[in-house]
Design an enzyme around this catalytic site. Structure first.
Site, PDB file in Angstrom:
ATOM      1  N   ARG A 170      -7.463  -0.386   0.711  1.00 39.45           N
ATOM      2  CA  ARG A 170      -7.930  -1.679   0.197  1.00 39.45           C
ATOM      3  C   ARG A 170      -8.416  -1.566  -1.245  1.00 39.45           C
ATOM      4  O   ARG A 170      -8.371  -2.545  -1.993  1.00 39.45           O
ATOM      5  CB  ARG A 170      -9.020  -2.233   1.116  1.00 39.45           C
ATOM      6  CG  ARG A 170     -10.303  -1.434   1.155  1.00 39.45           C
ATOM      7  CD  ARG A 170     -11.134  -1.698   2.386  1.00 39.45           C
ATOM      8  NE  ARG A 170     -10.524  -1.124   3.577  1.00 39.45           N
ATOM      9  CZ  ARG A 170     -11.060  -1.208   4.797  1.00 39.45           C
ATOM     10  NH1 ARG A 170     -12.207  -1.857   4.975  1.00 39.45           N
ATOM     11  NH2 ARG A 170     -10.462  -0.654   5.825  1.00 39.45           N
TER      12      ARG A 170
ATOM     13  N   ASP B  80       1.313   6.531   5.488  1.00 38.96           N
ATOM     14  CA  ASP B  80       0.364   5.540   4.974  1.00 38.96           C
ATOM     15  C   ASP B  80       0.912   4.798   3.756  1.00 38.96           C
ATOM     16  O   ASP B  80       0.207   4.008   3.140  1.00 38.96           O
ATOM     17  CB  ASP B  80      -0.969   6.208   4.632  1.00 38.96           C
ATOM     18  CG  ASP B  80      -2.149   5.275   4.827  1.00 38.96           C
ATOM     19  OD1 ASP B  80      -1.993   4.265   5.539  1.00 38.96           O
ATOM     20  OD2 ASP B  80      -3.232   5.552   4.277  1.00 38.96           O
TER      21      ASP B  80
ATOM     22  N   ASP C 168      -2.830  10.420   3.442  1.00 43.83           N
ATOM     23  CA  ASP C 168      -4.234  10.000   3.532  1.00 43.83           C
ATOM     24  C   ASP C 168      -5.020  10.985   4.373  1.00 43.83           C
ATOM     25  O   ASP C 168      -4.945  10.981   5.601  1.00 43.83           O
ATOM     26  CB  ASP C 168      -4.320   8.591   4.140  1.00 43.83           C
ATOM     27  CG  ASP C 168      -5.763   8.124   4.274  1.00 43.83           C
ATOM     28  OD1 ASP C 168      -6.642   8.697   3.601  1.00 43.83           O
ATOM     29  OD2 ASP C 168      -5.992   7.183   5.060  1.00 43.83           O
TER      30      ASP C 168
ATOM     31  N   LYS D 172       0.854  -1.192   0.000  1.00 41.37           N
ATOM     32  CA  LYS D 172       0.000   0.000   0.000  1.00 41.37           C
ATOM     33  C   LYS D 172       0.889   1.242   0.000  1.00 41.37           C
ATOM     34  O   LYS D 172       1.799   1.358   0.824  1.00 41.37           O
ATOM     35  CB  LYS D 172      -0.910   0.004   1.222  1.00 41.37           C
ATOM     36  CG  LYS D 172      -1.783   1.254   1.348  1.00 41.37           C
ATOM     37  CD  LYS D 172      -2.598   1.240   2.640  1.00 41.37           C
ATOM     38  CE  LYS D 172      -3.325   2.565   2.843  1.00 41.37           C
ATOM     39  NZ  LYS D 172      -4.045   2.624   4.128  1.00 41.37           N
TER      40      LYS D 172
ATOM     41  N   LYS E  67     -10.712  12.656   7.796  1.00 41.09           N
ATOM     42  CA  LYS E  67     -10.239  12.322   9.139  1.00 41.09           C
ATOM     43  C   LYS E  67     -10.269  13.560  10.024  1.00 41.09           C
ATOM     44  O   LYS E  67     -10.158  14.687   9.535  1.00 41.09           O
ATOM     45  CB  LYS E  67      -8.791  11.818   9.077  1.00 41.09           C
ATOM     46  CG  LYS E  67      -8.570  10.501   8.364  1.00 41.09           C
ATOM     47  CD  LYS E  67      -7.086  10.155   8.360  1.00 41.09           C
ATOM     48  CE  LYS E  67      -6.804   8.887   7.579  1.00 41.09           C
ATOM     49  NZ  LYS E  67      -7.308   7.691   8.271  1.00 41.09           N
TER      50      LYS E  67
ATOM     51  N   ASP F   7     -12.428   6.808   3.347  1.00 44.12           N
ATOM     52  CA  ASP F   7     -11.232   6.611   4.162  1.00 44.12           C
ATOM     53  C   ASP F   7     -10.821   5.139   4.234  1.00 44.12           C
ATOM     54  O   ASP F   7      -9.820   4.812   4.859  1.00 44.12           O
ATOM     55  CB  ASP F   7     -11.461   7.164   5.576  1.00 44.12           C
ATOM     56  CG  ASP F   7     -10.167   7.327   6.355  1.00 44.12           C
ATOM     57  OD1 ASP F   7      -9.101   7.430   5.718  1.00 44.12           O
ATOM     58  OD2 ASP F   7     -10.215   7.343   7.596  1.00 44.12           O
TER      59      ASP F   7
END
Length: 507
Positions: A360, A297, A279, A274, A286, A356
């Site tokens: 994935r 991240d 992010d 990843k 967030k 968020d």
């Protein structure tokens, strides 16, 4: 400046340095081996301090003895540092790493040069090469610091600069050199990953991270293919593109290849990291304090890239593919919305429940790409869920997989490398939380079992290919010293585990 290590034949008492490092197991009243030889050279001073209970041998106990030049006949080092090894029954390579790290930091500001014996290679019963490797890893990883943006920092000038590793036995010297060489390469690669994670996001953009990958490929003779966002869309990578479209900074999708067995393409393993360089959470923004560490991240991608440095140096007989889907997750005017539906590369439709839960989505298309290109085994590494930290604290990464043998190989490599990992289940009850009313799957199952539902989502794109997912959100960056050889900030985990795994899978 990186600490230098070199093997030397000789008696530690006769090697000139600012400090000699010896050791003692807990419960030992009369030291033997090299420590005993130093004790005799010092007129039984170590034994006297053992009797006084100042030197205990307990893990974490370390005592510095000043030995001014000429004070003890024939003894050359200016100081002696006696390191406690703890109980012999609990002693292994990880303890060697910790002792080496503590010693390097204990001598900070005191010594520029030191000489150490090979902890654990004598009475400790460890393989000599393994012990030497652990000394190199602990010393280099433990003395790491990221001070690039501190103009007034004195930390670099205070550090130990040279560590001699002394060995009296000629027959064991090649093992010491071999272990040191592997340990140095592994530790420096892990520190490279730490540098990447510690860089602020305004410096390490997606393009800058891709440039780092290009340099790794050039340095180690690896093939590198880079795809733009438009090229990714043309290949059906709409899950990756959906994340990337909220940022004005260009995304890149990288495929790096080490051809260790070019005559057998099926002998391969794919490492997917990843690589979200920042992010914000996207439109599912967030809270402000939650963004402070989100420059990290891309920790999974950093570890994969660093592992390829080690693989490129070791040249194992296996084809290793690394995939880095690099982008930011930002709430720009083109950002995808909660409720959107995108079609991933493998054809599955995904409802965006939470922007968020972006990592994935990028991994979904990376796995689809790997499968389309003949992946035999897939390992993905990601700073994926805060739920992993809730479940396991900061001592272990969460591990999931659809193939017990491959999971076992990952866990064995982690244990050998000193990376804490714990397997969590992929149960049917949790999987149902990812059901969507309008698409094949949604990208978030909500708060309950958050790390498990995230892994279930990724498994939709691994399908029947042997696959392991490592959620490193709890171990990639730490705010305190989780272990003495992993200081606060980026850890670079699980760089060495990935390299160890690759070597174990080689034919």
């Amino acid at each position: 400046m990186t600490l230098r290590l070199q093997a030397m034949r000789g008696d530690i008492a006769h090697i000139a340095s600012d400090a000699a490092i010896v050791n003692l197991f807990e419960g030992v009243e009369r030291p033997g081996g090299a420590t005993g030889a130093v004790d005799r050279a010092l007129g039984q001073l170590i034994s006297e301090l053992i009797s006084d209970r100042e030197i205990t041998g307990k893990r974490g106990n370390n005592v510095l003895i000043h030995t001014p030049t000429g004070r003890y006949d024939g003894f050359v080092p200016k100081r002696v540092l006696v390191m406690g090894l703890g109980k012999q029954a609990n002693f292994g390579a990880d303890e060697v790493r910790e002792v080496a790290a503590v010693a390097a930091n204990r001598l900070k500001g005191i010594a520029k040069t030191a000489t150490t014996i090979v902890h654990g290679a004598g009475i400790g019963g460890l393989d000599t090469a393994m012990a030497a490797q652990a000394i190199a890893e602990g010393s280099i990883i433990g003395s790491y610091g990221f001070n690039k943006y501190k103009q007034t920092s004195n930390e670099s000038s205070d550090r130990l600069e040279l560590m001699n590793v002394a060995e009296l036995n000629d027959s064991r010297l090649p093992e010491v050199r071999s272990g040191l060489g592997l340990g140095i390469a592994s530790a420096e690669a892990q520190n490279f990953a730490r540098d990447l994670v510690n860089e602020p996001a305004n410096v390490l953009s997606p393009v800058a991270m891709a440039d780092e990958a290009r340099q790794v490929a050039e340095d180690h003779g690896l093939q590198l293919t880079s795809m733009s966002l438009d090229e990714c869309r043309s290949m059906g990578m709409n899950a990756f593109a959906g994340v990337a479209q909220g940022s004005h900074r260009p995304a890149e999708f990288l495929h790096m290849t080490y051809a260790g067995d070019p005559s057998d393409a099926s002998n391969n393993v794919w490492l997917i990291g990843k690589s979200i360089t920042f992010d914000s959470g996207g439109l599912s923004l967030k809270p402000s304090r939650g963004m402070v560490t989100m420059k990290g991240d891309m920790g999974g991608g950093a570890a994969v890239l660093a592992a390829m440095k080690i693989v490129g140096g070791l040249r194992p007989r296996i084809n290793v593919h690394a995939v880095l889907p690099i982008t930011e997750n930002m709430p720009g005017g083109g950002a995808q919305r909660p409720g959107d539906v995108v079609q991933a590369m493998n054809g599955k439709y995904v409802e965006i429940d939470n922007t968020d839960a972006e990592g994935r989505l990028t991994l979904a298309d990376a796995l689809g790409y790997a499968r389309n290109n003949g992946a035999a085994r897939i390992i993905d590494v990601a700073t994926l869920t805060g739920a992993a930290r809730v479940a396991l604290g900061t001592g272990n990464a969460a591990v999931f997989g659809n193939d017990d043998a491959l999971v076992g190989s990952v866990m064995d490599a982690a244990e050998a490398s000193g990376d804490g990992m714990w397997r969590l289940p992929l149960d049917a009850t949790s999987k149902r939380l990812n059901r969507s009313n309008i698409a094949d799957v949604k990208n978030s199952g909500g708060a309950p079992a958050g790390s498990i539902t995230a892994a279930h989502f990724i498994s939709e794109f691994a399908e029947d290919t042997p696959w392991v997912h490592i959620d490193i959100a709890s171990v990639s960056m730490v705010t305190g010293n989780r272990r003495m050889f992993r200081t606060a900030g980026a850890t670079g985990a699980p760089t060495r585990t990935l390299a160890k795994l690759v070597v174990s899978l080689a034919r």
